[in-house]
Design a protein around this motif. Structure first.
Motif, PDB file in Angstrom:
ATOM      1  N   LEU A 116       2.193 -40.212  16.128  1.00  0.00           N
ATOM      2  CA  LEU A 116       1.162 -40.328  15.108  1.00  0.00           C
ATOM      3  C   LEU A 116       1.663 -39.662  13.835  1.00  0.00           C
ATOM      4  N   THR A 153      -5.408 -32.503  16.503  1.00  0.00           N
ATOM      5  CA  THR A 153      -4.836 -33.550  17.347  1.00  0.00           C
ATOM      6  C   THR A 153      -3.805 -32.958  18.302  1.00  0.00           C
ATOM      7  N   GLU A 210       1.327 -39.048   9.472  1.00  0.00           N
ATOM      8  CA  GLU A 210       0.352 -38.964   8.391  1.00  0.00           C
ATOM      9  C   GLU A 210       0.637 -39.968   7.287  1.00  0.00           C
ATOM     10  N   ARG A 265       2.798 -34.418  18.184  1.00  0.00           N
ATOM     11  CA  ARG A 265       1.806 -35.402  17.740  1.00  0.00           C
ATOM     12  C   ARG A 265       2.149 -36.752  18.359  1.00  0.00           C
ATOM     13  N   MET A 286      -4.464 -41.586  11.007  1.00  0.00           N
ATOM     14  CA  MET A 286      -3.021 -41.427  11.203  1.00  0.00           C
ATOM     15  C   MET A 286      -2.428 -42.770  11.607  1.00  0.00           C
ATOM     16  N   TYR A 287      -1.127 -42.924  11.349  1.00  0.00           N
ATOM     17  CA  TYR A 287      -0.439 -44.174  11.660  1.00  0.00           C
ATOM     18  C   TYR A 287       0.293 -44.034  12.985  1.00  0.00           C
ATOM     19  N   GLU A 288       0.084 -44.997  13.868  1.00  0.00           N
ATOM     20  CA  GLU A 288       0.690 -44.956  15.200  1.00  0.00           C
ATOM     21  C   GLU A 288       1.919 -45.844  15.245  1.00  0.00           C
TER      22      GLU A 288
END
Length: 349
Positions: free
Chosen positions: A222, A277, A224, A251, A1-3
């Motif tokens: 976070l 998550t 997708e 998330r 996942m991209y933070e």
């Protein structure tokens, strides 16, 4: 996942802040934030005048902070295109935000202070509603004002980040209790105004500059999909939708990044060959592994179940095997200071 890392709850010249929107966004870009959310009081002028854009690598989103006729029950509303009358009840505007496709968070719900008459507390007292998405669990400005004393006021004004210790215990308690009934997500806010004061009659000082507060309580989401940092209608729409969905779904985690950079922190569960998550629910509670990864060599990790600490460890990672239903979240302390708070993973409820 991209933070992605952001600051939430910010006021500009469109209400009671001192900063112009492009300048505020520029400060956020300079300290490396991926997004900010403006929340001027009862107005969406920044949205209407076209300020919802990318500024360098920082996306400026526009919500608003609502209140009732008694200036209580402050509500952070995101994803709406109009504001509502302050003459209606909190229960009504919370429902209207939901009905119009927006999301909302109770702002500084347990605010308490009596020593500053010009800045009274603005607590939340309309708990007879289930239409809100979540709670602003940690508010920098509220805590700073509540911690202010005659003895520490000069140091507090000079160093506005040092007196912030942790969220309200009452807020954490009700947040945990609500999650036993339904998902209620948490965010952190800074409540930035960059107020300017005249000291000694001749010197104007800016208290809590935006750029300083942007280094404190941040909300990490976070996603997708990766954000496309382009000032096109599609890029802005997609980024806005994905960030708001992550906040609504839980998330995310929030942290006082003044103590340490929390980027890279993770809390997740493994069960039945699946990964869950923050914000997720798991149907059963059989041999579930709750895992924590830290971006530092060592910190104190506390596992919270239904509001009670049930396990602690100090390392750069942790694993807890659980087999009881409940709402689980993580708190992390570094150098004996509160640092990271996660959203819940709800199991069997």
């Amino acid at each position: 996942m991209y933070e992605y890392i952001g600051a939430i709850h910010i006021h500009s010249v469109f209400s009671d802040g001192s900063g112009e929107v492009p300048q505020i966004a520029k400060y956020a870009d300079e300290v490396g934030l991926d997004y900010i959310i403006l929340t001027d009081h009862n107005t969406l002028r920044a949205l209407e005048e076209g300020y919802e854009n990318w500024y360098g690598n920082t996306l400026c989103l526009v919500g608003c902070e609502m209140n009732d006729k008694e200036n209580k029950n402050h509500y952070l509303a995101f994803g709406i295109n109009k504001t509502y009358s302050t003459r209606i009840s909190a229960k009504e505007y919370v429902a209207m935000v939901k009905d119009n496709g927006g999301i909302g968070f109770l702002a500084h719900p347990h605010e308490k202070r009596t020593h500053m008459k010009e800045h009274p507390p603005y607590p939340w007292n309309e708990w007879d509603t289930e239409d809100f998405n979540g709670i602003e669990v940690w508010n920098h400005m509220s805590e700073w004002m509540e911690n202010l004393t005659e003895e520490n006021k000069y140091q507090a004004f000079l160093h506005p980040l040092r007196t912030i210790t942790s969220p309200h215990k009452e807020t954490l308690k009700i947040w945990d209790e609500l999650n036993l009934k339904r998902k209620v997500t948490g965010i952190g806010g800074i409540d930035a105004h960059a107020h300017k004061y005249n000291l000694l009659g001749f010197m104007e000082v800016e208290i809590f500059p935006y750029k300083v507060l942007f280094k404190s309580i941040r909300t990490h989401v976070l996603l997708e999909t990766e954000l496309i940092r382009e000032n096109t209608e599609k890029s802005i729409y997609d980024a806005k939708k994905n960030i708001y969905k992550a906040l609504a779904d839980g998330r995310s985690f929030f942290a006082n990044d003044y103590h340490a950079d929390s980027k890279g922190f993770r809390f997740f569960a493994e069960a039945d060959d699946k990964v869950y998550t923050m914000g997720d629910s798991i149907e059963h509670a059989k041999n579930i592994a709750l895992k924590v990864l830290l971006p530092v060599q060592s910190a104190e990790v506390r596992l919270i179940r239904n509001g009670t600490t049930i396990a602690t460890t100090e390392d750069k990672s942790a694993e807890f095997i659980v087999d009881k239903n409940g709402a689980y979240r993580i708190e992390v302390y570094i150098h004996n200071k509160a640092w990271i708070y996660t959203n819940h993973i709800r199991i069997g409820i």
